[in-house]
Every structure is written in structure tokens, then in C-alpha cells.
Design an enzyme around this catalytic site. Structure first.
Site, PDB file in Angstrom:
ATOM      1  N   ARG A  85      47.000  49.544  11.054  1.00 48.08           N
ATOM      2  CA  ARG A  85      45.759  50.235  10.664  1.00 48.08           C
ATOM      3  C   ARG A  85      44.533  49.754  11.451  1.00 48.08           C
ATOM      4  O   ARG A  85      43.752  50.592  11.929  1.00 48.08           O
ATOM      5  CB  ARG A  85      45.555  50.132   9.147  1.00 48.08           C
ATOM      6  CG  ARG A  85      46.486  51.093   8.431  1.00 48.08           C
ATOM      7  CD  ARG A  85      46.472  51.013   6.940  1.00 48.08           C
ATOM      8  NE  ARG A  85      47.380  52.036   6.427  1.00 48.08           N
ATOM      9  CZ  ARG A  85      47.859  52.074   5.187  1.00 48.08           C
ATOM     10  NH1 ARG A  85      47.525  51.136   4.320  1.00 48.08           N
ATOM     11  NH2 ARG A  85      48.662  53.034   4.820  1.00 48.08           N
ATOM     12  N   ARG A  89      20.049  65.940  31.398  1.00 47.68           N
ATOM     13  CA  ARG A  89      19.777  67.340  31.047  1.00 47.68           C
ATOM     14  C   ARG A  89      18.287  67.532  30.709  1.00 47.68           C
ATOM     15  O   ARG A  89      17.748  66.850  29.824  1.00 47.68           O
ATOM     16  CB  ARG A  89      20.629  67.727  29.829  1.00 47.68           C
ATOM     17  CG  ARG A  89      20.229  68.998  29.127  1.00 47.68           C
ATOM     18  CD  ARG A  89      20.738  70.229  29.853  1.00 47.68           C
ATOM     19  NE  ARG A  89      20.620  71.413  29.010  1.00 47.68           N
ATOM     20  CZ  ARG A  89      20.605  72.641  29.493  1.00 47.68           C
ATOM     21  NH1 ARG A  89      20.685  72.865  30.805  1.00 47.68           N
ATOM     22  NH2 ARG A  89      20.507  73.666  28.679  1.00 47.68           N
ATOM     23  N   GLN A 114      27.344  68.013  19.648  1.00 48.24           N
ATOM     24  CA  GLN A 114      26.025  68.573  19.322  1.00 48.24           C
ATOM     25  C   GLN A 114      25.010  68.259  20.421  1.00 48.24           C
ATOM     26  O   GLN A 114      24.216  69.123  20.801  1.00 48.24           O
ATOM     27  CB  GLN A 114      25.558  67.992  17.970  1.00 48.24           C
ATOM     28  CG  GLN A 114      24.360  68.699  17.369  1.00 48.24           C
ATOM     29  CD  GLN A 114      24.699  70.113  16.888  1.00 48.24           C
ATOM     30  OE1 GLN A 114      25.857  70.418  16.644  1.00 48.24           O
ATOM     31  NE2 GLN A 114      23.705  70.949  16.781  1.00 48.24           N
ATOM     32  N   ILE A 115      25.044  67.042  20.928  1.00 43.48           N
ATOM     33  CA  ILE A 115      24.072  66.641  21.961  1.00 43.48           C
ATOM     34  C   ILE A 115      24.281  67.459  23.238  1.00 43.48           C
ATOM     35  O   ILE A 115      23.322  67.805  23.931  1.00 43.48           O
ATOM     36  CB  ILE A 115      24.177  65.121  22.244  1.00 43.48           C
ATOM     37  CG1 ILE A 115      23.625  64.342  21.038  1.00 43.48           C
ATOM     38  CG2 ILE A 115      23.425  64.730  23.521  1.00 43.48           C
ATOM     39  CD1 ILE A 115      23.795  62.842  21.106  1.00 43.48           C
ATOM     40  N   GLY A 121      25.260  70.452  23.222  1.00 43.47           N
ATOM     41  CA  GLY A 121      24.974  71.853  22.907  1.00 43.47           C
ATOM     42  C   GLY A 121      26.184  72.731  23.213  1.00 43.47           C
ATOM     43  O   GLY A 121      27.323  72.335  22.965  1.00 43.47           O
ATOM     44  N   GLY A 122      25.940  73.918  23.800  1.00 38.99           N
ATOM     45  CA  GLY A 122      27.022  74.868  24.094  1.00 38.99           C
ATOM     46  C   GLY A 122      28.075  74.274  25.010  1.00 38.99           C
ATOM     47  O   GLY A 122      29.275  74.512  24.835  1.00 38.99           O
ATOM     48  N   GLU A 140      48.729  57.132  10.077  1.00 31.18           N
ATOM     49  CA  GLU A 140      48.761  55.743   9.569  1.00 31.18           C
ATOM     50  C   GLU A 140      48.234  55.669   8.135  1.00 31.18           C
ATOM     51  O   GLU A 140      47.633  54.690   7.717  1.00 31.18           O
ATOM     52  CB  GLU A 140      47.963  54.830  10.502  1.00 31.18           C
ATOM     53  CG  GLU A 140      48.666  53.552  10.894  1.00 31.18           C
ATOM     54  CD  GLU A 140      50.028  53.786  11.536  1.00 31.18           C
ATOM     55  OE1 GLU A 140      50.229  54.832  12.190  1.00 31.18           O
ATOM     56  OE2 GLU A 140      50.883  52.915  11.349  1.00 31.18           O
ATOM     57  N   GLY A 141      48.471  56.750   7.389  1.00 30.24           N
ATOM     58  CA  GLY A 141      47.930  56.882   6.027  1.00 30.24           C
ATOM     59  C   GLY A 141      46.598  57.591   6.124  1.00 30.24           C
ATOM     60  O   GLY A 141      45.704  57.140   6.855  1.00 30.24           O
ATOM     61  N   THR A 142      46.457  58.727   5.435  1.00 28.50           N
ATOM     62  CA  THR A 142      45.198  59.476   5.534  1.00 28.50           C
ATOM     63  C   THR A 142      44.039  58.637   4.978  1.00 28.50           C
ATOM     64  O   THR A 142      44.263  57.639   4.287  1.00 28.50           O
ATOM     65  CB  THR A 142      45.265  60.794   4.730  1.00 28.50           C
ATOM     66  OG1 THR A 142      45.430  60.466   3.346  1.00 28.50           O
ATOM     67  CG2 THR A 142      46.402  61.689   5.189  1.00 28.50           C
TER      68      THR A 142
HETATM   69  C1  FAD Z   1      48.748  63.286  15.576  1.00 28.77           C
HETATM   70  C2  FAD Z   1      49.670  62.793  14.516  1.00 28.77           C
HETATM   71  C3  FAD Z   1      50.593  61.800  14.809  1.00 28.77           C
HETATM   72  C4  FAD Z   1      51.451  61.320  13.824  1.00 28.77           C
HETATM   73  N1  FAD Z   1      52.327  60.351  14.153  1.00 28.77           N
HETATM   74  C5  FAD Z   1      53.214  59.914  13.241  1.00 28.77           C
HETATM   75  C6  FAD Z   1      54.171  58.921  13.561  1.00 28.77           C
HETATM   76  O1  FAD Z   1      54.219  58.419  14.696  1.00 28.77           O
HETATM   77  N2  FAD Z   1      55.041  58.526  12.610  1.00 28.77           N
HETATM   78  C7  FAD Z   1      55.012  59.037  11.353  1.00 28.77           C
HETATM   79  O2  FAD Z   1      55.815  58.645  10.519  1.00 28.77           O
HETATM   80  N3  FAD Z   1      54.105  59.978  11.012  1.00 28.77           N
HETATM   81  C8  FAD Z   1      53.201  60.416  11.907  1.00 28.77           C
HETATM   82  N4  FAD Z   1      52.277  61.372  11.576  1.00 28.77           N
HETATM   83  C9  FAD Z   1      52.319  61.924  10.214  1.00 28.77           C
HETATM   84  C10 FAD Z   1      51.188  61.379   9.342  1.00 28.77           C
HETATM   85  O3  FAD Z   1      51.404  60.008   9.047  1.00 28.77           O
HETATM   86  C11 FAD Z   1      51.092  62.247   8.081  1.00 28.77           C
HETATM   87  O4  FAD Z   1      50.688  63.544   8.483  1.00 28.77           O
HETATM   88  C12 FAD Z   1      50.085  61.661   7.101  1.00 28.77           C
HETATM   89  O5  FAD Z   1      50.570  60.462   6.543  1.00 28.77           O
HETATM   90  C13 FAD Z   1      49.768  62.615   5.936  1.00 28.77           C
HETATM   91  O6  FAD Z   1      50.930  63.050   5.321  1.00 28.77           O
HETATM   92  P1  FAD Z   1      51.179  64.610   5.134  1.00 28.77           P
HETATM   93  O7  FAD Z   1      50.946  65.281   6.434  1.00 28.77           O
HETATM   94  O8  FAD Z   1      52.495  64.770   4.481  1.00 28.77           O
HETATM   95  O9  FAD Z   1      49.999  65.089   4.191  1.00 28.77           O
HETATM   96  P2  FAD Z   1      50.014  65.184   2.609  1.00 28.77           P
HETATM   97  O10 FAD Z   1      50.572  63.901   2.048  1.00 28.77           O
HETATM   98  O11 FAD Z   1      50.610  66.467   2.195  1.00 28.77           O
HETATM   99  O12 FAD Z   1      48.445  65.205   2.322  1.00 28.77           O
HETATM  100  C14 FAD Z   1      47.663  66.394   2.419  1.00 28.77           C
HETATM  101  C15 FAD Z   1      46.249  66.062   1.959  1.00 28.77           C
HETATM  102  O13 FAD Z   1      46.288  65.598   0.593  1.00 28.77           O
HETATM  103  C16 FAD Z   1      45.712  64.296   0.513  1.00 28.77           C
HETATM  104  N5  FAD Z   1      46.445  63.481  -0.455  1.00 28.77           N
HETATM  105  C17 FAD Z   1      47.786  63.239  -0.505  1.00 28.77           C
HETATM  106  N6  FAD Z   1      48.063  62.384  -1.505  1.00 28.77           N
HETATM  107  C18 FAD Z   1      46.882  62.081  -2.102  1.00 28.77           C
HETATM  108  C19 FAD Z   1      46.510  61.250  -3.189  1.00 28.77           C
HETATM  109  N7  FAD Z   1      47.411  60.528  -3.877  1.00 28.77           N
HETATM  110  N8  FAD Z   1      45.201  61.192  -3.541  1.00 28.77           N
HETATM  111  C20 FAD Z   1      44.277  61.892  -2.837  1.00 28.77           C
HETATM  112  N9  FAD Z   1      44.563  62.695  -1.787  1.00 28.77           N
HETATM  113  C21 FAD Z   1      45.845  62.779  -1.427  1.00 28.77           C
HETATM  114  C22 FAD Z   1      45.839  63.716   1.909  1.00 28.77           C
HETATM  115  O14 FAD Z   1      44.867  62.692   2.132  1.00 28.77           O
HETATM  116  C23 FAD Z   1      45.603  64.944   2.764  1.00 28.77           C
HETATM  117  O15 FAD Z   1      44.210  65.181   2.858  1.00 28.77           O
HETATM  118  C24 FAD Z   1      51.400  61.863  12.522  1.00 28.77           C
HETATM  119  C25 FAD Z   1      50.454  62.858  12.217  1.00 28.77           C
HETATM  120  C26 FAD Z   1      49.599  63.320  13.197  1.00 28.77           C
HETATM  121  C27 FAD Z   1      48.596  64.382  12.840  1.00 28.77           C
END
Ligand code: FAD
Length: 191
Positions: free
Chosen positions: A42, A67, A144-145, A147-148, A171-173
Site C-alpha cells: 500500500r 502560456r 484544469q490549468i 484548459g482545453g 490494492e484495496g479501494t
Molecule cells: C488498473 C487495475 C489493476 C489491478 N491489478 C490487480 C492485480 O494486480 N491483482 C489483483 O488481484 N487485483 C487487481 N486489480 C483489482 C482490484 O484490486 C479490484 O478492482 C479492487 O480491489 C476493487 O474490487 P472490485 O473491483 O471487485 O470492486 P467492488 O468490491 O465490487 O467495489 C465496488 C465499489 O464498492 C465499494 N465497496 C465495496 N465494499 C465496500 C464496503 N465494505 N464498504 C464501502 N464500500 C465498499 C468499493 O470501494 C468500490 O467503490 C486491479 C484493478 C485495476 C483497476
């Protein structure tokens, strides 16, 4: 949408059998092992976000200096100066948080201060969530800075904005990071 340099694909494990020698750790400990790796990765995403934000700041500052609009440089407009000041300040705050988490991990200090309960899992989550939000804000401001032009593919800031979005998701949303942080804060009250 972004991070085009990094291939994304689905991997399906269907009826895969592993030999005992290939078991990582002990049976039943998989979840804890997987979660502990996130403490390390993380802050790395945080560092990536700081780099992205800094790249966007540098590009937009240079652009604002060159600019000319309404007879003066963009950099002479106070509205632009305040934006740049906030961007730079947010980046430094994010960088400090990333370094702090990285230092704790380097020193293998997992609980810095029992009184304030700063654990490395919380600090790692803070470094990631804050830096990712800063990257999103700063790259959006950079567009934004410009612009277009900022919205076109002729300039790199639109790519930075798309890349920054991913740091809020993988890495966890950022919602999940906030859950980790809040859980850690309330842990001391739990029976
Ligand atoms: C560019 C990219 C690279 C990636 N690379 C990897 C990788 O190398 N390895 C890997 O394993 N995965 C990878 N991922 C997957 C990524 O880890 C998941 O997309 C992410 O963990 C979210 O899981 P999900 O897509 O199932 O969303 P969901 O779990 O369906 O979540 C959807 C929305 O609901 C919210 N949400 C879910 N649960 C809760 C809760 N309990 N409380 C509040 N809000 C919640 C989330 O924050 C999100 O906004 C990648 C994703 C991207 C976009």
C-alpha cells in the site's frame, strides 16, 4: 482507462492441484499472509500516486509559466497560483505519510505508539488513501490549468489523470482503506 503500460487480465484457477512443497506458509494462515503483504504494497501505491501527482504539478507549472492569456502569463493569475500552492502542499503531505509508513516497515516496527495506537497497517492504509486522493485531485487540477489542451491527448496530463484513478481502486479501494483505518481506531474500545 489508464495504466496502459501494465497489462490487466483475468486469471482463472479451475480444479488446480498443488503439491505440499508448494504450499506457502501453513494451512489456514493464507488470509493473514495475504493481508500482511498489503502493508508493504500500500505505501508503494502511495509512492506511485505521489510520483504521478508530482509529474502533473511539474508539467502544469511549466505550462503556466509559458502560456500567455489576456496579456499575461497564467502563472501571474492569483487563481492559478493558489491552485499550484495547494497542489504542492498536498503532494508534500502525501510524501511525508508515505515515507513515514515506509520507515516503520523498514524498521519492522509494527506498533509505533501503543497510546495512540499507530499500527503499521493503519499507517500503510493512510499513506495509500491520502496519496491516491491527492493524485486524483492534483492531476485533475493539472488538466484544469492546461484548459482545453489539458483535455486532449496532445499533452500528458489527461493520461496522468486516468492513471491516478487506478490508485484509488487497486490494492484495496479507498473505501476499504478507510474501513481499515477506522477499525484500527476503534479496536482499543472493543472487548
Ligand atoms: C488498473 C487495475 C489493476 C489491478 N491489478 C490487480 C492485480 O494486480 N491483482 C489483483 O488481484 N487485483 C487487481 N486489480 C483489482 C482490484 O484490486 C479490484 O478492482 C479492487 O480491489 C476493487 O474490487 P472490485 O473491483 O471487485 O470492486 P467492488 O468490491 O465490487 O467495489 C465496488 C465499489 O464498492 C465499494 N465497496 C465495496 N465494499 C465496500 C464496503 N465494505 N464498504 C464501502 N464500500 C465498499 C468499493 O470501494 C468500490 O467503490 C486491479 C484493478 C485495476 C483497476
Amino acid at each position: 482507462m489508464g495504466m496502459i503500460g501494465s497489462d490487466i487480465t483475468e486469471i482463472i484457477f479451475d480444479n488446480v492441484r498443488l503439491t505440499k512443497e508448494n504450499l506457502l506458509g501453513k494451512e489456514g494462515e493464507g488470509w493473514d499472509i495475504a493481508m500482511s503483504t498489503l502493508n508493504l504494497s500500500r505505501p508503494a501505491v502511495g509512492a506511485q500516486a505521489v510520483g504521478l501527482a508530482e509529474g502533473a504539478l511539474n508539467f502544469s507549472v511549466e505550462y503556466a509559466w509559458k502560456r500567455v492569456q489576456f496579456g499575461q502569463k497564467l502563472a501571474d493569475f492569483e487563481g492559478i497560483q493558489f491552485m499550484v500552492a495547494d497542489m504542492a502542499t498536498q503532494i508534500e503531505a502525501a510524501r511525508a505519510l508515505v515515507y513515514d509508513a515506509a520507515q516503520l516497515l523498514d524498521m519492522k516496527v509494527y506498533e509505533r505508539d501503543k497510546m495512540s495506537a499507530i499500527g503499521v497497517d493503519k499507517l500503510s492504509a493512510m499513506a495509500k488513501v491520502f496519496s491516491a486522493d491527492v493524485a486524483m485531485k492534483v492531476t485533475t487540477d493539472a488538466v484544469q490549468i492546461l484548459g482545453g489542451y489539458g483535455y486532449t491527448k496532445e499533452y500528458p496530463v489527461e493520461r496522468m489523470m486516468r492513471d491516478a484513478k487506478a490508485t484509488q481502486i487497486y490494492e484495496g479501494t479507498n473505501q476499504i482503506q478507510r474501513i481499515v483505518i477506522a477499525r484500527d481506531i476503534f479496536r482499543k474500545f472493543m472487548p
